[in-house]
Design a protein around this motif. Structure first.
Motif, PDB file in Angstrom:
ATOM      1  N   UNK A 180      14.808  22.083 -51.835  1.00 45.34           N
ATOM      2  CA  UNK A 180      15.949  21.663 -51.018  1.00 45.34           C
ATOM      3  C   UNK A 180      16.027  22.514 -49.747  1.00 45.34           C
ATOM      4  N   UNK A 181      15.783  23.816 -49.905  1.00 47.76           N
ATOM      5  CA  UNK A 181      15.808  24.692 -48.734  1.00 47.76           C
ATOM      6  C   UNK A 181      14.712  24.274 -47.756  1.00 47.76           C
ATOM      7  N   UNK A 182      13.521  23.998 -48.284  1.00 44.20           N
ATOM      8  CA  UNK A 182      12.412  23.532 -47.439  1.00 44.20           C
ATOM      9  C   UNK A 182      12.796  22.262 -46.681  1.00 44.20           C
ATOM     10  N   UNK A 183      13.390  21.295 -47.382  1.00 41.26           N
ATOM     11  CA  UNK A 183      13.754  20.033 -46.733  1.00 41.26           C
ATOM     12  C   UNK A 183      14.811  20.247 -45.648  1.00 41.26           C
ATOM     13  N   UNK A 184      15.766  21.139 -45.925  1.00 40.22           N
ATOM     14  CA  UNK A 184      16.803  21.441 -44.941  1.00 40.22           C
ATOM     15  C   UNK A 184      16.200  22.058 -43.683  1.00 40.22           C
ATOM     16  N   UNK A 185      15.301  23.026 -43.856  1.00 41.69           N
ATOM     17  CA  UNK A 185      14.665  23.674 -42.694  1.00 41.69           C
ATOM     18  C   UNK A 185      13.865  22.649 -41.900  1.00 41.69           C
ATOM     19  N   UNK A 186      13.124  21.796 -42.615  1.00 44.00           N
ATOM     20  CA  UNK A 186      12.319  20.800 -41.899  1.00 44.00           C
ATOM     21  C   UNK A 186      13.193  19.834 -41.113  1.00 44.00           C
ATOM     22  N   UNK A 187      14.304  19.387 -41.713  1.00 42.10           N
ATOM     23  CA  UNK A 187      15.152  18.407 -41.051  1.00 42.10           C
ATOM     24  C   UNK A 187      15.884  19.005 -39.854  1.00 42.10           C
ATOM     25  N   UNK A 188      16.405  20.240 -40.015  1.00 36.87           N
ATOM     26  CA  UNK A 188      17.252  20.810 -38.962  1.00 36.87           C
ATOM     27  C   UNK A 188      16.464  21.580 -37.903  1.00 36.87           C
ATOM     28  N   UNK A 189      15.279  22.082 -38.278  1.00 32.84           N
ATOM     29  CA  UNK A 189      14.525  22.930 -37.327  1.00 32.84           C
ATOM     30  C   UNK A 189      13.143  22.346 -37.014  1.00 32.84           C
ATOM     31  N   UNK A 190      12.312  22.200 -38.022  1.00 28.30           N
ATOM     32  CA  UNK A 190      10.891  21.899 -37.781  1.00 28.30           C
ATOM     33  C   UNK A 190      10.712  20.522 -37.153  1.00 28.30           C
ATOM     34  N   UNK A 191      11.429  19.518 -37.620  1.00 24.15           N
ATOM     35  CA  UNK A 191      11.275  18.175 -37.047  1.00 24.15           C
ATOM     36  C   UNK A 191      11.616  18.151 -35.562  1.00 24.15           C
ATOM     37  N   UNK A 192      12.445  19.111 -35.133  1.00 22.63           N
ATOM     38  CA  UNK A 192      12.845  19.153 -33.729  1.00 22.63           C
ATOM     39  C   UNK A 192      11.953  20.064 -32.881  1.00 22.63           C
ATOM     40  N   UNK A 193      11.367  21.065 -33.478  1.00 19.64           N
ATOM     41  CA  UNK A 193      10.630  22.065 -32.698  1.00 19.64           C
ATOM     42  C   UNK A 193       9.116  21.918 -32.798  1.00 19.64           C
ATOM     43  N   UNK A 194       8.621  21.283 -33.861  1.00 16.79           N
ATOM     44  CA  UNK A 194       7.165  21.199 -34.015  1.00 16.79           C
ATOM     45  C   UNK A 194       6.584  20.202 -33.023  1.00 16.79           C
ATOM     46  N   UNK A 195       5.527  20.622 -32.338  1.00 17.41           N
ATOM     47  CA  UNK A 195       4.912  19.793 -31.296  1.00 17.41           C
ATOM     48  C   UNK A 195       5.949  19.397 -30.250  1.00 17.41           C
TER      49      UNK A 195
END
Lengths: 142, 142, 142, 142, 142, 142
Positions: free
Chosen positions: F72-87
């Motif tokens: 759940x923590x992984x999914x939260x980080x991906x949704x709020x941070x990584x999906x916006x900052x990666x590439x």
């Protein structure tokens, strides 16, 4: 060895050890469906190459320049933790994990209870346990 | 995109993936004593966080500047290897390891047989599998 | 264990070990000025935490699923290399480095000559020695 | 320094350097839709902390115990590659990448063409470029 | 740059540097037998590739978005620590270690005393020194 | 699962994720010369493979043996941070960085403001952001 008026400095020393173990997450009070729902694929038997970092806090001994001999710390960790957990099934084989769900959180707390009494009072400062390069837990004895 | 007279360069590309699995080493043709003598503590259930490096060799496509899209390679590895081995018991759960002693050597050869047919002829160049930071195996399909 | 018509696969296995050693680079045939000019700050006593990766190549034994037991390889490396080089001065203390400038290149070749005769014919495939995370050397016995 | 009848051993030495750069993948011969379809999110401006491993192959010089002074190799890499690519936009700022799609594959080949002429004939053996801990490419000059 | 009512956030920044050094542990007040008994193989000349992590704590400057320019911190560490310890014998060559047993604990405290006065009051927050991947020490100035 | 009289232990859990992004440092209130003087080569477009470590603090749930499900923590980080900052281009593309100089310090504070409200009160304990293996920042919400 040197003439220092101040009291000895307080330093943290850390020793890192690894162990390879199998585990699965299953609460015996729950049926299979609930275990599967809560633990997902962690409910299946799998394993990790765990890394454990043990940090001890203390004053430097002026004669040896050490807080604690890192070889003694290494031997203690191996005797109390690694010899029991390496190449073991954490659900069945480890005395200090009996009756525990072997999550990283429960393992790190159980390791603390193994190590703390074997060290001087207040010396054990932090344990950090890595399940993989992306997942880790830390415990400070609280 | 550029005007190059020479034929395209041949480059190796590598994608790294990890999986967490349980295993034990036991030859069913032997009794317990012989298994214990040959495999030592590897005869007990334990596990690893494995790292698999998949290397593909090919010429650079002048239009894309790529040998193979690394995202396609990643998806292929996940579908054929990781989805089957991650959070699994390598002695029981993995179709492409049935009837195999799950040593690192046998696993890496079995992974080759999974991946090679899914890639173009001669493309799969090297597999490297790490059981821990100190132990690894490599296979070149020979 | 399984019925395979093909001959056993050939796999490379690698064991990693570390040692902490002092060294300095000085050619006794040269005066100080020339040593300083050629070797720069390497002419001064210093040291490294070295990492040695030993790679052995062989066919998988169908009974054990292994090329060579990695614990036996580990013990061999420790007996022939690590016990002599760990916590040693490479310019003075190591029998198999006597009369050698202890550059990474010469150390890796000397390690090869230590290890190759103790392994079966043609088994030792590659040695890689890391002086730091940025500098390493490899030797294939040629 | 020592009396060796055999010819000097041939050793590979590797120097690792890093650079931080921006890039995007876009083929100017294609429209936006096709670029998006082929390159996905790589079509957007992003960046990497790249790691480049440069491997040189040569015989050990008996006087210095070295193939090549690793500090000279480091200086060469910094002058020909890192000073041009670090803190740069690989699509616009780097002379030796002009007119190239800056994929990892094309970058590693372009680095080879920068470095090979500056080294003795046949000395450059391998380049490995890491875009991230999971993705890398290798080139052997073929 | 932005309009923020709150006071600037307090952030820790860390710069990592490495040095390669020789050392041995020997208390001159003791005879050889006692030194050997206390320090074991650490009593022999050996060396390490040390890694030093320097952590500074401060508020973000709203104009630069930085606590301290990491390049300035890097230059400070190199001038006060690395230029003196890299490719040195820690028992003889380093001014700020004179009269000290060069254990990791004593080195990290001595590095603190080198760095703290050169930084603003209260800025130096933590030093971590790694002797190897398994052994490290931390100091917080207490 | 077990009978423990004590209150549950408080443990820190950490999830590590990476993203690849471009950025440049430029204060729009300054002219080019001053930007160049203050930010040096950071004023030019470049990029990094960033690593973000998110640490959450909480009591172990006795039923699950977990503080928080790491998936759940992984999914939260991906949704709020990584999906916006990666590439992405951190100067232009990321909503939660609008109007900010994208220094490591400002990014880590902005990530905190993204993540903290999505977690239970007081749960977010520490963020650590690595720009390269040598440079990192930490934030504790103060």
């Amino acid at each position: 060895m040197e003439e220092r008026q101040e009291s000895p400095a307080t330093v943290l020393i850390t020793r890192r050890e690894t162990f390879s173990a199998a585990h699965r997450l299953r609460n015996p009070a729950w049926d299979d469906a609930r275990n599967e729902r809560v633990f997902g694929k962690d409910a299946r038997a799998h394993g990790h190459t765990y890394t454990l970092e043990v940090t001890v806090k203390g004053q430097i001994d002026p004669d040896t320049g050490m807080v604690l001999d890192l070889r003694d710390l290494r031997d203690l960790i191996r005797r109390l933790i690694i010899d029991k957990t390496d190449h073991a099934d954490l659900n069945a084989d480890v005395d200090f994990l009996q009756g525990q769900l072997p999550t990283a959180e429960n393992i790190v707390v159980a390791c603390w209870r193994q190590l703390a009494p074997a060290l001087g009072s207040g010396q054990l400062h932090r344990l950090r346990l890595w399940e993989s390069e992306n997942n880790s837990v830390e415990y400070y004895g609280e």
